[in-house]
Write a protein that holds these residues in place. Structure first.
Motif, PDB file in Angstrom:
ATOM      1  N   ALA A 214       7.338 -68.301 -24.865  1.00 37.64           N
ATOM      2  CA  ALA A 214       8.110 -69.456 -25.329  1.00 37.64           C
ATOM      3  C   ALA A 214       9.569 -69.293 -24.906  1.00 37.64           C
ATOM      4  CB  ALA A 214       8.006 -69.580 -26.846  1.00 37.64           C
ATOM      5  N   GLN A 215       9.972 -68.032 -24.738  1.00 38.17           N
ATOM      6  CA  GLN A 215      11.366 -67.768 -24.410  1.00 38.17           C
ATOM      7  C   GLN A 215      11.701 -68.114 -22.954  1.00 38.17           C
ATOM      8  OE1 GLN A 215      13.160 -63.669 -25.264  1.00 38.17           O
ATOM      9  NE2 GLN A 215      13.383 -64.834 -27.179  1.00 38.17           N
TER      10      GLN A 215
ATOM     11  N   GLY B 133       4.332 -65.962 -32.826  1.00 36.12           N
ATOM     12  CA  GLY B 133       5.125 -66.860 -31.982  1.00 36.12           C
ATOM     13  C   GLY B 133       4.607 -68.288 -31.992  1.00 36.12           C
ATOM     14  N   LYS B 134       3.920 -68.659 -33.064  1.00 37.52           N
ATOM     15  CA  LYS B 134       3.337 -70.009 -33.147  1.00 37.52           C
ATOM     16  C   LYS B 134       4.417 -71.087 -33.200  1.00 37.52           C
ATOM     17  CE  LYS B 134       1.211 -68.767 -36.926  1.00 37.52           C
ATOM     18  NZ  LYS B 134       1.693 -67.374 -36.912  1.00 37.52           N
ATOM     19  N   SER B 135       5.380 -70.890 -34.105  1.00 39.45           N
ATOM     20  CA  SER B 135       6.430 -71.910 -34.246  1.00 39.45           C
ATOM     21  C   SER B 135       7.263 -71.997 -32.970  1.00 39.45           C
ATOM     22  CB  SER B 135       7.316 -71.591 -35.444  1.00 39.45           C
ATOM     23  OG  SER B 135       6.527 -71.553 -36.619  1.00 39.45           O
ATOM     24  N   SER B 136       7.495 -70.844 -32.335  1.00 42.23           N
ATOM     25  CA  SER B 136       8.266 -70.851 -31.079  1.00 42.23           C
ATOM     26  C   SER B 136       7.516 -71.639 -30.012  1.00 42.23           C
ATOM     27  CB  SER B 136       8.487 -69.417 -30.574  1.00 42.23           C
ATOM     28  OG  SER B 136       9.110 -68.655 -31.581  1.00 42.23           O
TER      29      SER B 136
ATOM     30  N   GLY C 169       5.734 -64.497 -41.939  1.00 39.28           N
ATOM     31  CA  GLY C 169       5.448 -65.442 -43.016  1.00 39.28           C
ATOM     32  C   GLY C 169       6.503 -66.533 -43.136  1.00 39.28           C
ATOM     33  N   THR C 170       7.154 -66.867 -42.028  1.00 35.65           N
ATOM     34  CA  THR C 170       8.194 -67.904 -42.055  1.00 35.65           C
ATOM     35  C   THR C 170       7.596 -69.282 -42.342  1.00 35.65           C
ATOM     36  OG1 THR C 170       9.502 -66.665 -40.452  1.00 35.65           O
ATOM     37  CG2 THR C 170      10.048 -68.993 -40.724  1.00 35.65           C
ATOM     38  N   THR C 171       6.551 -69.644 -41.585  1.00 35.82           N
ATOM     39  CA  THR C 171       5.952 -70.978 -41.743  1.00 35.82           C
ATOM     40  C   THR C 171       4.930 -70.957 -42.863  1.00 35.82           C
ATOM     41  OG1 THR C 171       6.184 -71.271 -39.363  1.00 35.82           O
ATOM     42  CG2 THR C 171       4.765 -72.840 -40.519  1.00 35.82           C
TER      43      THR C 171
ATOM     44  N   ASN D  38       4.279 -63.983 -37.107  1.00 44.00           N
ATOM     45  CA  ASN D  38       5.162 -63.513 -36.029  1.00 44.00           C
ATOM     46  C   ASN D  38       4.514 -63.528 -34.649  1.00 44.00           C
ATOM     47  OD1 ASN D  38       7.588 -63.218 -37.181  1.00 44.00           O
ATOM     48  ND2 ASN D  38       7.424 -61.002 -37.573  1.00 44.00           N
TER      49      ASN D  38
ATOM     50  N   ASP E 102       7.213 -61.901 -21.873  1.00 47.11           N
ATOM     51  CA  ASP E 102       8.461 -61.288 -21.385  1.00 47.11           C
ATOM     52  C   ASP E 102       8.634 -59.885 -21.949  1.00 47.11           C
ATOM     53  OD1 ASP E 102      10.520 -62.055 -23.962  1.00 47.11           O
ATOM     54  OD2 ASP E 102       8.784 -63.354 -23.647  1.00 47.11           O
TER      55      ASP E 102
ATOM     56  N   LYS F  50       4.686 -64.011 -25.787  1.00 45.82           N
ATOM     57  CA  LYS F  50       5.835 -63.112 -25.550  1.00 45.82           C
ATOM     58  C   LYS F  50       5.601 -62.226 -24.329  1.00 45.82           C
ATOM     59  CE  LYS F  50       6.339 -62.818 -30.611  1.00 45.82           C
ATOM     60  NZ  LYS F  50       6.750 -62.036 -31.772  1.00 45.82           N
TER      61      LYS F  50
END
Ligand SMILES: Nc1nc2c(ncn2[C@@H]2O[C@H](COP(=O)(O)OP(=O)(O)OP(=O)(O)O)[C@@H](O)[C@H]2O)c(=O)[nH]1
Ligand SMILES: [Mg+2]
Length: 437
Positions: free
Chosen positions: A344-345, A232-235, A253-255, A230, A330, A328
């Protein structure tokens, strides 16, 4: 090497395959004149584009084409060469190649055969052939500049100069050996020879210093995104690639698998790899992903180490070969000294990050492309350096031993130039070519 008359005349599509406005078919060999006279009616003036209708043996038109004729030896291959600029239709190409290959003494070219003939005719040296291959394969600005410089002969000229200087130094040594009975290692001629060798040694070391960069530019740099789940690597991967490549979610743990994208980073070729978030996991699949992430980070040219700005800054994540990022921005939180703050946002900090990455990879303030770009170059220059270091070490008590070391250095440079031990290198090189080059 056989005389040009013994070689078949070769033909191939030299532009990319597929439908296009124009396609270029190239011919080389002793029968080029005959071919052009047969299919285009007559031979156009040398090196001038001439519009002709190309016809098959029954007189039926195949296409209208611009025909260029380059008489040897002032041609790419040294042989007679022609270029037929036809309409880029598969039908035209198929019919033309069929008609040409039915003529006696003509066959389709093998991969790299035009360039191989150019090399064998002495039109290009080995490093120029390598430069040409790299130019054709180049995708980014730095690759193009480096390849063009090599194709222009920069490495060949440098190697030839080093070689010439060492041969002069050898001649001085020989003179000393002939004139003095003792053949010891003192005397003004030997001093001069050693000074020259020392000079060349310095230049070889400098060239070798640029090798790592030259090789990376040719082959591409690897940059790995690493950090806790979380972070923000993939973002960030998606933001840098400007595409939606990797799945992003608030679930830690998404990726799991490594996800690669190719980027042109200010002219540098980069493979950017997103990895599984680093944590201890009992899930065997996630654990495998974490293991792969660590292995990739180990081998990377540069690691972007991410932590979310609202996370505990408990862990040191900077270091050599690493850029520490607070993601992040922001959200509420403070970046620590040394961290680059990005979002990334909102895109905040991304341009600065890109600049920093390019500086870290290419070396700050570097403007000149590297001379040495292949393992083959590194090995040859390394051998020359070893020999010259021995010569300069002062441990030889006989001028003939010095001369032998200089001879070894000269030999290594000749290998670099492709003047000796060349067959294996050539076969390997030309196998990597596509047809028509
Ligand atoms: N506010 C804000 N949220 C972000 C930013 N970047 C990522 N996120 C959010 O953070 C969460 C995790 O983002 P991912 O990009 O999936 O993080 P990751 O590091 O790839 O996570 P794993 O694959 O689980 O290791 C998602 O809900 C994103 O929307 C950002 O710049 N600002
Ligand atoms: Mg991810």
């Amino acid at each position: 090497m056989s005389a040009p008359d013994d070689l078949p005349t070769i033909v191939a599509l030299s532009s990319a395959a597929g439908r296009a406005g124009v396609a270029v078919v190239r011919l080389s060999g002793s029968r080029v004149r005959f071919v052009i006279e047969t299919i285009a009616g007559n031979l156009p003036s040398a090196r001038r584009a001439s519009l002709r209708t190309l016809r098959d043996p029954t007189g039926e038109a195949i296409d209208q084409a611009l025909v260029l004729y380059f008489p040897g030896p002032a041609s790419f291959t040294g042989e007679d060469v022609a270029e037929l600029h036809i309409h880029g239709a598969r039908s035209v190409l198929a019919r033309l190649l069929q008609v040409l290959c039915d003529l006696p003494g003509i066959r389709l070219a093998e991969p790299g055969e035009f360039t191989r003939r150019a090399f064998e005719a002495g039109k290009l040296d080995l490093s120029e052939v390598e430069g040409l291959i790299d130019l054709i394969d180049s995708e980014t600005e730095w690759q193009r500049r480096q390849a063009l410089r090599q194709m222009d002969g920069a490495l060949g000229i440098a190697a030839a100069n080093w070689r010439r200087a060492l041969i002069e130094a050898m001649a001085l040594l020989e003179a000393e050996i002939d004139f003095s009975d003792e053949a010891d290692v003192t005397g003004p001629l030997i001093e001069r020879a050693l000074a020259t060798a020392g000079d060349v040694l310095g230049q070889l070391r400098e060239a070798l210093g640029g090798f790592a960069r030259g090789e990376r530019i040719r082959e591409g740099f690897v940059v790995v995104l690493a950090g806790p789940p979380n972070a923000g690597k993939s973002s960030l991967l998606n933001a840098l690639a400007r595409r939606d490549v990797a799945i992003v979610s608030p679930i830690a743990g998404t990726t799991r698998d490594a996800i690669e994208v190719r980027l042109d980073l200010a002219g540098l070729p980069v493979t950017l790899i997103d990895t599984a978030g680093l944590r201890d996991s009992t899930d065997p699949i996630e654990a495998e992903g974490v293991g792969r992430a660590r292995a990739l980070a180990e081998k990377a040219d540069l690691v972007l180490s991410l932590r979310s700005i609202d996370s505990d800054p408990d862990r040191l994540h900077g270091g050599e070969g690493v850029i520490a990022l607070a993601t992040k921005v922001d959200l509420a939180g403070l970046a620590r000294p040394g961290e680059v703050a990005v979002s990334a946002q909102t895109g905040q900090g991304i341009p600065e990050l890109l600049t920093l990455m390019a500086e870290r990879l290419a070396g700050q303030g570097v403007v000149e492309p590297a001379l040495l770009t292949r393992e083959r170059h590194r090995v040859a220059v390394g051998q020359a350096i070893d020999a010259l270091e021995r010569a300069g070490s002062g441990r030889h008590d006989h001028a003939e031993l010095l001369a032998e070391d200089l001879r070894l250095a000269v030999r290594a440079l000749e290998r670099l130039l492709g003047r000796v031990d060349i067959e294996d290198v050539l076969d390997q090189l030309f196998a990597g070519f596509c047809i028509g080059k």
